[in-house]
Write a protein that holds these residues in place. Structure first.
Motif, short mmCIF file in Angstrom:
data_model
loop_
_atom_site.label_atom_id
_atom_site.label_comp_id
_atom_site.label_asym_id
_atom_site.label_seq_id
_atom_site.Cartn_x
_atom_site.Cartn_y
_atom_site.Cartn_z
N LYS A 83 0.65 -1.14 0.03
CA LYS A 83 -0.07 0.05 -0.01
C LYS A 83 0.58 1.29 0.15
O LYS A 83 1.88 1.43 0.70
CB LYS A 83 -1.04 0.08 1.19
N PRO A 84 0.45 2.32 -0.64
CA PRO A 84 1.36 3.41 -0.89
C PRO A 84 1.16 4.23 0.62
O PRO A 84 0.37 4.16 1.55
CB PRO A 84 0.34 4.38 -1.77
N PHE A 85 2.39 4.76 1.05
CA PHE A 85 2.55 5.63 2.30
C PHE A 85 2.42 4.61 3.33
O PHE A 85 2.03 5.18 4.72
CB PHE A 85 1.49 6.90 2.37
N ALA A 86 2.59 3.52 3.46
CA ALA A 86 2.55 2.39 4.56
C ALA A 86 3.67 1.61 4.42
O ALA A 86 4.23 1.04 3.44
CB ALA A 86 1.28 1.65 4.43
N PRO A 87 4.26 1.33 5.54
CA PRO A 87 5.56 0.58 5.69
C PRO A 87 5.38 -0.81 5.28
O PRO A 87 4.26 -1.56 5.73
CB PRO A 87 5.97 0.69 7.12
N PRO A 88 5.70 -1.34 4.08
CA PRO A 88 5.67 -2.78 3.47
C PRO A 88 5.97 -3.88 4.76
O PRO A 88 7.10 -3.75 5.49
CB PRO A 88 6.36 -2.80 2.23
N ASP A 89 5.59 -5.16 4.61
CA ASP A 89 5.90 -6.16 5.35
C ASP A 89 7.16 -6.75 4.92
O ASP A 89 7.54 -6.78 3.65
CB ASP A 89 5.00 -7.35 5.49
N GLU A 90 8.18 -6.90 5.96
CA GLU A 90 9.43 -7.60 5.37
C GLU A 90 9.54 -8.60 4.41
O GLU A 90 9.87 -8.66 3.26
CB GLU A 90 10.37 -8.00 6.51
N PHE A 91 8.66 -9.75 4.59
CA PHE A 91 8.34 -10.95 3.94
C PHE A 91 7.83 -10.60 2.36
O PHE A 91 7.97 -11.43 1.43
CB PHE A 91 8.07 -12.31 4.48
N THR A 92 6.92 -9.70 2.54
CA THR A 92 6.27 -9.16 1.36
C THR A 92 7.26 -8.65 0.41
O THR A 92 7.44 -9.04 -1.05
CB THR A 92 5.11 -8.21 1.36
N LEU A 93 8.16 -7.81 0.75
CA LEU A 93 9.36 -7.38 0.08
C LEU A 93 10.35 -8.48 -0.44
O LEU A 93 10.58 -8.50 -1.77
CB LEU A 93 10.26 -6.31 0.91
N LEU A 94 10.70 -9.30 0.43
CA LEU A 94 11.60 -10.32 -0.09
C LEU A 94 10.72 -11.29 -0.97
O LEU A 94 11.59 -11.83 -2.05
CB LEU A 94 11.97 -11.09 1.37
N THR A 95 9.68 -11.42 -0.79
CA THR A 95 9.05 -12.48 -2.02
C THR A 95 8.69 -11.67 -3.29
O THR A 95 8.92 -12.43 -4.39
CB THR A 95 7.45 -12.73 -1.47
N LEU A 96 8.42 -10.33 -3.36
CA LEU A 96 8.66 -9.61 -4.73
C LEU A 96 10.06 -9.73 -5.11
O LEU A 96 10.13 -9.79 -6.46
CB LEU A 96 8.12 -7.98 -4.39
N GLY A 97 11.13 -9.45 -4.55
CA GLY A 97 12.23 -9.63 -5.04
C GLY A 97 12.78 -11.06 -5.57
O GLY A 97 13.24 -11.18 -6.68
N LYS A 98 12.32 -12.17 -5.04
CA LYS A 98 12.61 -13.44 -5.67
C LYS A 98 11.67 -13.58 -6.83
O LYS A 98 12.07 -14.31 -7.77
CB LYS A 98 11.82 -14.40 -4.46
N ALA A 121 6.65 4.87 0.10
CA ALA A 121 6.68 4.10 1.39
C ALA A 121 7.97 4.15 2.20
O ALA A 121 8.24 3.84 3.53
CB ALA A 121 5.90 2.68 1.42
N MET A 122 9.01 4.35 1.66
CA MET A 122 10.56 4.09 1.79
C MET A 122 10.82 5.29 3.21
O MET A 122 11.46 4.59 4.01
CB MET A 122 11.41 4.70 0.66
#
Length: 499
Positions: A83-98, A121-122
């Motif tokens: 979601k915009p302007f909200a801190p993303p979940d750690e494993f959501t980011l890792l899954t997107l990268g994989k 969100a950064m």
């Protein structure tokens, strides 16, 4: 069972691993929708729920594998959670990268909206784990972008240019370098440095972004004092200078002095340990390449900095600078040929009077050290003596333009440390072999050779401390024979030159 609360976390981990193994062998998992929802829930589990990280990691890896056959439903679920302007979940980011690394062509159309959402969100990400996860995901996304740019013909979607991708990445790069890097912990700092290199590969081809990147050189130099992974910093600096050279867009001249000071200090500090760590050697090689690029971008400015630092008579620094100088002259760069008189002045500065102002070691931030320290020995052992090109004699103007002839050279050899003597003789030899010094008018060759040979006795005395190898430049375990070898090499240049 993944949706049942009665099952333990370790049972669910085993199920995820079994499902991943099945999908890797081509088996299908049904129903796909329920599996995606269950895995997404585990990815987003908060610390209050006491879900083991092993379970979240297993769910992430299984989803990434499942995306090879069910890409769109999984990507839509992850985009819904991002979601915009909200801190993303750690494993959501890792899954997107994989997923980006494993599904390059399918993922490209989603990268624009993903990177745009991450921009918003950064600045709201405060904890170190999420910052490291974002760095890992960006590194994998940049790798996927590079693969796409090389083989975009294989994609069924309209072509996306590197200019479009770099426009998405620039705000992320700016936040990482100017907000995260200066004040983050060591683990986040390491993750940021690893990510900057793949991001810069996509940003540096755009000349309109290079000015902003050049302004961050001072921030990168500051990381030498706080980072243990100095090779990563050196690699990034080399990457920036290489792009500056390729695009014919030199870095501002005011960066030459700080770059020289910081890189030479790295050689002096890191070279104190013997034997050197393999990564230290890689760091030294990359530093040498950086100086070659600086010599092509700003030859006059670099030689001016070298001359000023040599005149300060700091022995370790002087030995390192002269060794780097020999490497630069030996490369016979076309940009330096028209400024060879500046190169001669560097060596003249090393042979100058002791009345020159001496700067203390603490001005360079170096530990106290005596003559012949290991940092200068290490670098001297890496610079080969044999040069290319015709051999010539020293120019008469080199002696008549200043009160310093061969007798002045002998005086310098008597009072200087052995490493500075050896580095200076090598620098003279480089100037001779590359024709940077012109033929002497009216100087008998026998006299020149005799004066060089007489100075050899000043070099046969071993310095304080244990003797270290000079990679074949010495014999019989004595440092002095390395100096004799350098002198004999210079003398042979005189003898082989027709008079």
């Amino acid at each position: 069972m993944l949706q049942q609360d009665e099952a333990s976390a370790w049972q669910k981990v085993a199920i995820y691993r079994s499902l991943q193994a099945m999908m890797e062998h081509g088996l299908e998992v049904e129903p796909a929708g329920q599996f995606i929802l269950a895995a997404s829930k585990h990815l987003r589990a908060s610390p209050d729920q006491e879900v083991p990280r092993e379970l979240q990691a297993a769910a992430s890896s299984t989803l990434a594998t499942f995306a090879c056959h069910h890409f769109h439903p999984i990507m839509m679920e992850l985009q819904h959670q991002l979601k915009p302007f909200a801190p993303p979940d750690e494993f959501t980011l890792l899954t997107l990268g994989k997923i980006a690394a494993n599904n390059v062509y399918s993922c490209v159309p989603f990268l624009g909206i993903t990177l745009t959402t991450l921009q918003t969100a950064m600045r709201r990400i405060e904890d170190g784990r999420r910052r490291r996860a974002l760095c890992t995901a960006l590194e994998q996304m940049c790798g996927a972008i590079r693969i796409y740019l090389r083989t975009w013909e294989r994609s069924s979607y309209p072509r996306i240019s590197v200019q479009q991708f770099s426009a998405y990445l620039l705000p992320l790069y700016s936040c990482m370098t100017r907000t995260w890097l200066p004040g983050c912990d060591a683990q986040v700092q390491l993750a940021v440095l690893k990510t900057l290199s793949p991001i810069l590969r996509l940003l540096l081809p755009r000349t309109d972004f290079q000015a902003q990147i050049y302004n961050d050189i001072s921030l990168l130099l500051a990381q030498y004092d706080s980072s243990t992974e100095t090779f990563l910093v050196t690699k990034i600096l080399g990457q920036i200078l290489e792009a500056s050279l390729v695009n014919n867009n030199p870095i501002p001249r005011e960066h030459v002095g700080p770059l020289t000071c910081a890189l030479v200090r790295q050689i002096c500090i890191r070279g104190q340990k013997w034997p050197p760590h393999p990564q230290c050697e890689e760091n030294f090689k990359e530093i040498a390449h950086i100086f070659l690029r600086l010599a092509r971008l700003h030859p006059s400015g670099l030689m001016g900095v070298f001359q000023g630092k040599v005149e300060e008579r700091q022995e370790d620094v002087c030995a390192v600078l002269l060794a780097l100088f020999s490497e630069i002259v030996g490369a016979q760069l076309p940009e330096l040929w028209s400024r060879r008189q500046l190169c001669v002045r560097v060596v003249k500065a090393a042979l100058g009077d002791d009345s020159t102002r001496v700067r203390r070691r603490r001005d360079w931030g170096l530990p106290a050290a005596g003559p012949g320290t290991q940092s200068s020995r290490l670098l001297l052992s890496r610079v080969p003596w044999v040069g290319q090109g015709p051999q010539t004699l020293l120019s008469a103007s080199w002696y008549t333009s200043a009160p310093l002839g061969w007798h002045g050279t002998l005086s310098f050899l008597a009072r200087s440390g052995s490493q500075v003597r050896l580095a200076t003789l090598r620098a003279i030899g480089r100037l001779l072999r590359t024709s940077y010094l012109e033929r002497i008018e009216g100087w008998p060759l026998n006299y020149v050779s005799l004066q060089m040979a007489v100075s050899a006795h000043q070099l046969v005395r071993a310095p304080r401390g244990p003797a270290l190898p000079l990679s074949g430049l010495e014999t019989s375990g004595q440092w002095g024979w390395g100096g004799l070898g350098a002198i004999s090499g210079a003398c042979s240049s005189f003898r082989r030159t027709p008079h």
